[in-house]
Scaffold this motif. Structure first.
Motif, PDB file in Angstrom:
ATOM      1  N   VAL A  61       0.848  -1.193   0.000  1.00  0.00           N
ATOM      2  CA  VAL A  61       0.000   0.000   0.000  1.00  0.00           C
ATOM      3  C   VAL A  61       0.886   1.246   0.000  1.00  0.00           C
ATOM      4  CG1 VAL A  61      -1.714   1.309   1.324  1.00  0.00           C
ATOM      5  CG2 VAL A  61      -1.868  -1.194   1.199  1.00  0.00           C
ATOM      6  N   GLN A  62       0.685   2.108  -0.960  1.00  0.00           N
ATOM      7  CA  GLN A  62       1.494   3.322  -1.083  1.00  0.00           C
ATOM      8  C   GLN A  62       0.908   4.501  -0.299  1.00  0.00           C
ATOM      9  OE1 GLN A  62       4.521   3.329  -2.560  1.00  0.00           O
ATOM     10  NE2 GLN A  62       4.143   1.151  -2.758  1.00  0.00           N
ATOM     11  N   TRP A  63      -0.349   4.428   0.044  1.00  0.00           N
ATOM     12  CA  TRP A  63      -1.030   5.509   0.753  1.00  0.00           C
ATOM     13  C   TRP A  63      -0.296   5.868   2.048  1.00  0.00           C
ATOM     14  CZ3 TRP A  63      -3.322   5.365   5.611  1.00  0.00           C
ATOM     15  CH2 TRP A  63      -4.051   6.493   5.952  1.00  0.00           C
TER      16      TRP A  63
END
Length: 68
Positions: A61-63
């Motif tokens: 997850v890049q968030w």
């Protein structure tokens, strides 16, 4: 990004703490070290597997990450 080795070490330490606390809870609930220990081992095995899967998902997850 966190390395796989770091994630595994974190999981082992966290689950070791959980194993001890769950054994004590199982002992208090059942009055038996054997039953409490068995409950704790099952819980630790499941928890370890789920935690590693959780870490793998969040690693993708890049968030919320900042790239410097």
């Amino acid at each position: 990004m966190e390395t796989r080795k770091r994630s595994i070490v974190k999981a082992v330490i966290w689950n070791g703490l959980g194993l001890v606390s769950m054994t004590l809870v199982g002992l208090a609930a059942t009055g038996s070290v054997k039953a409490g220990g068995a409950m704790a081992l099952v819980n630790t095995g499941i928890g370890f597997t789920v935690y590693l899967a959780y870490e793998c998902v969040w690693a993708q997850v890049q968030w919320g990450r900042r790239h410097v």
